[in-house]
Design an enzyme around this catalytic site. Structure first.
Site, short mmCIF file in Angstrom:
data_model
loop_
_atom_site.label_atom_id
_atom_site.label_comp_id
_atom_site.label_asym_id
_atom_site.label_seq_id
_atom_site.Cartn_x
_atom_site.Cartn_y
_atom_site.Cartn_z
CG PHE A 12 -3.77 3.06 8.19
CD1 PHE A 12 -3.70 3.42 9.54
CD2 PHE A 12 -5.11 3.11 7.64
CE1 PHE A 12 -5.03 3.97 10.38
CE2 PHE A 12 -6.30 3.56 8.24
CZ PHE A 12 -6.10 3.93 9.47
CD GLU B 131 1.60 1.20 -4.26
OE1 GLU B 131 1.30 2.41 -3.92
OE2 GLU B 131 2.77 1.09 -4.08
CB THR C 28 -11.87 -1.36 -0.67
OG1 THR C 28 -12.49 -0.06 -0.38
CG2 THR C 28 -11.43 -1.74 -1.85
CG ASP C 29 -16.45 0.74 1.34
OD1 ASP C 29 -15.49 1.24 0.62
OD2 ASP C 29 -17.29 1.56 1.93
CD GLU C 30 -12.47 3.44 -2.14
OE1 GLU C 30 -12.13 3.89 -3.31
OE2 GLU C 30 -11.82 3.71 -1.01
CE1 TYR D 36 -7.00 0.37 -3.15
CE2 TYR D 36 -9.27 1.64 -2.95
CZ TYR D 36 -8.14 0.70 -2.38
OH TYR D 36 -8.33 0.10 -1.44
CE LYS E 47 -8.04 -4.30 -2.27
NZ LYS E 47 -6.83 -4.82 -1.32
NE ARG F 11 -15.24 8.16 -0.19
CZ ARG F 11 -15.89 8.54 -1.00
NH1 ARG F 11 -17.11 8.72 -1.12
NH2 ARG F 11 -15.30 9.02 -2.43
CG ASP G 135 -15.18 16.50 -7.30
OD1 ASP G 135 -14.79 15.97 -6.42
OD2 ASP G 135 -16.57 16.27 -7.39
N GLY H 92 -14.07 11.19 -11.37
CA GLY H 92 -14.49 9.76 -11.10
C GLY H 92 -15.01 9.96 -9.79
CG HIS H 93 -15.05 12.64 -5.60
ND1 HIS H 93 -14.98 13.89 -4.98
CD2 HIS H 93 -14.90 11.60 -4.63
CE1 HIS H 93 -14.60 13.59 -3.65
NE2 HIS H 93 -14.62 12.18 -3.57
P1 NAD Z 1 -1.22 1.39 3.15
O1 NAD Z 1 -0.92 1.95 1.62
O2 NAD Z 1 -1.07 2.13 4.41
O3 NAD Z 1 -0.21 0.05 3.28
C1 NAD Z 1 0.24 -0.93 2.18
C2 NAD Z 1 1.38 -1.57 2.82
O4 NAD Z 1 1.50 -2.42 1.79
C3 NAD Z 1 2.47 -0.73 2.80
O5 NAD Z 1 3.24 -1.05 4.06
C4 NAD Z 1 3.46 -1.44 1.64
O6 NAD Z 1 4.74 -1.16 1.88
C5 NAD Z 1 2.96 -2.63 1.42
N1 NAD Z 1 3.13 -2.76 0.01
C6 NAD Z 1 2.67 -2.31 -1.11
N2 NAD Z 1 2.92 -3.10 -2.19
C7 NAD Z 1 3.60 -4.04 -1.87
C8 NAD Z 1 4.29 -5.26 -2.60
N3 NAD Z 1 4.27 -5.24 -3.84
N4 NAD Z 1 4.81 -6.31 -1.81
C9 NAD Z 1 4.95 -6.06 -0.67
N5 NAD Z 1 4.13 -5.23 0.19
C10 NAD Z 1 3.83 -4.12 -0.34
O7 NAD Z 1 -2.50 0.69 3.02
P2 NAD Z 1 -3.75 0.39 4.07
O8 NAD Z 1 -4.65 1.68 3.91
O9 NAD Z 1 -3.38 -0.06 5.52
O10 NAD Z 1 -4.69 -0.66 3.41
C11 NAD Z 1 -4.55 -2.02 3.53
C12 NAD Z 1 -5.53 -2.93 2.75
O11 NAD Z 1 -6.75 -2.75 3.14
C13 NAD Z 1 -5.30 -2.69 1.21
O12 NAD Z 1 -5.63 -3.98 0.68
C14 NAD Z 1 -6.48 -1.83 0.88
O13 NAD Z 1 -7.00 -2.05 -0.20
C15 NAD Z 1 -7.50 -2.46 2.08
N6 NAD Z 1 -8.50 -1.32 2.56
C16 NAD Z 1 -7.97 -0.09 3.11
C17 NAD Z 1 -9.07 0.82 3.40
C18 NAD Z 1 -8.62 2.29 3.93
O14 NAD Z 1 -9.44 2.90 4.41
N7 NAD Z 1 -7.36 2.53 3.92
C19 NAD Z 1 -10.18 0.35 3.57
C20 NAD Z 1 -10.92 -0.90 3.24
C21 NAD Z 1 -9.76 -1.75 2.55
P1 TYD Z 2 -9.48 9.32 0.76
O1 TYD Z 2 -9.02 9.58 2.21
O2 TYD Z 2 -8.31 9.66 -0.23
O3 TYD Z 2 -10.11 8.00 0.67
P2 TYD Z 2 -10.91 7.36 -0.49
O4 TYD Z 2 -10.77 8.01 -1.61
O5 TYD Z 2 -10.44 6.05 -0.59
O6 TYD Z 2 -12.52 7.35 0.06
O7 TYD Z 2 -10.43 10.61 0.55
C1 TYD Z 2 -11.81 10.37 1.44
C2 TYD Z 2 -12.76 11.57 0.73
O8 TYD Z 2 -12.21 12.60 0.92
C3 TYD Z 2 -12.79 11.26 -0.83
O9 TYD Z 2 -14.24 11.55 -0.93
C4 TYD Z 2 -11.94 12.38 -1.21
C5 TYD Z 2 -11.77 13.42 -0.31
N1 TYD Z 2 -10.61 14.15 -0.19
C6 TYD Z 2 -10.67 15.54 0.03
O10 TYD Z 2 -11.99 16.27 -0.08
N2 TYD Z 2 -9.43 16.33 -0.10
C7 TYD Z 2 -8.30 15.80 0.14
O11 TYD Z 2 -7.36 16.29 0.20
C8 TYD Z 2 -8.37 14.32 0.20
C9 TYD Z 2 -7.05 13.42 0.04
C10 TYD Z 2 -9.53 13.52 -0.02
#
Ligand code: NAD
Ligand code: TYD
Length: 350
Positions: free
Chosen positions: A11, A83, A131-133, A157, A161, A221, A287, A290-291
């Site tokens: 993404f 992941e 991530t901020d998590e 997760y 991280k 969030r 829920d 650990g939410h």
């Molecule tokens: P995503 O799950 O959409 O994509 C992860 C990508 O990494 C995939 O294309 C997957 O094929 C690849 N990948 C996974 N394991 C791999 C491996 N062992 N070797 C090579 N490639 C591998 O993730 P995302 O949401 O795009 O997040 C990207 C980064 O940003 C992550 O490090 C995540 O922790 C961080 N991040 C995400 C968010 C969010 O809201 N999605 C927010 C803050 C930080």
């Molecule tokens: P998510 O998109 O999984 O991101 P993160 O857990 O990394 O913040 O979830 C965002 C928020 O939405 C989180 O508080 C969990 C909640 N959630 C639901 O309430 N229903 C759902 O089906 C999902 C996937 C998440």
């Protein structure tokens, strides 16, 4: 510059790849193993550019990583491969430890040796996207997270991280690698795999399926449009100070219930009068274990040092996102049949 982007079929990684190819002169080697979360369609708009290449390499595979890097001879790394779904980390934490911790270790080692071998030394840059998590949860009245917030992860997760962030910092302090870390809040936008809150609710609401809101829907969030995050990442990569951390956020705190209701209203508006209101589809379900209650980010360092601020309000970004899902069913429809059917994840654990 020649830039290795890991996870560039995911993404956020694909938004970074699109941004690099469209708006800069950099060359990109996309190192992505292609997990369930990867899609080639997310980079289709730039894949034919001669400055772009993809290799299907697992970052845990040290030898394959070494070969890819030696051949490409990069000036820097933007590391996003991970992941990324909290609910999947409850069902199966092992992959999270392997990719997020061991994979980051292997990449740091490869970068370090490449910096030495190529003579780039501390001229080689390594940006780690986190991530901020990693900071755990805030109460309703706490000040937002910033670069000085203590680490207190609560999910498999976020713990994986956090571990990767510590490795990155250690490789800077001990081996002199020019690392930069960004800790960002929740992203949303195009090409978001429909297992995360916003895309899952859009595709379920489109099909008039129940919308599962965890607990009472009062978790908060801080939402950032993915293309704004991609800009922040590239800016930090180019202009960030080695050894520094930058907190990145959207300045858009919303409860989950607010978000889901806004999606329902946008889709009702698109459908026009007569359809039954989609808010009626909302169901409060068990829920998440650990939410975390609340995440929020103070991004003033990124604004002052990098000159970065978000360009979109949450309302504009969400409207744009809903429209994108309406117009790009070709992208998400096949994923639902082949990779994930929208079922609840992360309740049992193993
Ligand atoms: P995503 O799950 O959409 O994509 C992860 C990508 O990494 C995939 O294309 C997957 O094929 C690849 N990948 C996974 N394991 C791999 C491996 N062992 N070797 C090579 N490639 C591998 O993730 P995302 O949401 O795009 O997040 C990207 C980064 O940003 C992550 O490090 C995540 O922790 C961080 N991040 C995400 C968010 C969010 O809201 N999605 C927010 C803050 C930080
Ligand atoms: P998510 O998109 O999984 O991101 P993160 O857990 O990394 O913040 O979830 C965002 C928020 O939405 C989180 O508080 C969990 C909640 N959630 C639901 O309430 N229903 C759902 O089906 C999902 C996937 C998440």
């Amino acid at each position: 510059m020649r830039v290795v982007v890991t996870g560039g079929l995911g993404f956020i990684g694909s938004a970074v790849v699109r941004h690099l190819i469209t708006n800069t002169d950099h060359e990109v080697l996309n190192v992505d193993k292609i997990t369930y979360a990867a899609t080639e369609g997310s980079v289709a708009s730039v894949a034919a550019d001669p400055r772009y290449r993809h290799v299907a390499v697992d970052i845990v595979d040290a030898e394959a990583v070494r070969v890819a890097i030696e051949e490409f001879d990069p000036d820097g790394f933007i590391h996003l491969a991970a992941e990324s779904h909290v609910d999947r980390s409850i069902d199966g934490p092992r992959e999270f430890i392997m990719t997020n911790v061991v994979g980051t270790y292997e990449l740091l080692q490869a970068a370090r040796h490449h910096a030495d071998r190529s003579g780039r030394g501390d001229g080689l840059r390594f940006l780690h996207v986190s991530t901020d998590e990693v900071f755990g949860t805030l109460s309703a009245t706490d000040a937002p997270f910033d670069e000085n917030s203590p680490y207190a992860p609560t999910s498999p997760y976020s713990a994986s991280k956090a571990a990767s962030d510590h490795l990155v910092r250690a490789w800077h302090e001990t081996f002199g690698l020019s690392t930069i870390i960004t800790n960002c809040s929740n992203n949303y936008g195009p090409f978001h795999f429909p297992e995360k809150l916003i895309p899952l609710m859009i595709v379920k609401a489109l099909r008039h399926q129940p919308l599962p809101v965890y607990g009472a829907g009062d978790n908060v969030r801080d939402w950032l449009f993915v293309e704004d995050h991609a800009r922040a990442i590239v800016r930090a990569f180019e202009a960030g100070r080695p050894g520094q951390t930058y907190a990145i956020g959207g300045n858009a705190e919303r409860t989950n219930l607010d978000v889901v209701q806004a999606i329902c209203d946008l889709l009702d508006h698109e459908a026009g009068p007569g359809a039954s209101p989609r808010r009626e589809l909302i169901q409060f379900v068990t829920d998440r274990p650990g939410h975390d209650l609340r995440y929020a980010i103070d991004a003033s360092k990124a604004s002052t040092e990098l000159g970065w601020i978000p360009s979109l309000t949450f309302e504009d970004g969400l409207a744009r996102t809903v429209r994108w899902y309406l117009e790009n069913e070709w992208w998400w429809q096949p994923l639902l049949g082949e990779r994930y059917e929208g079922q609840r994840l992360g309740v049992t654990g193993s």
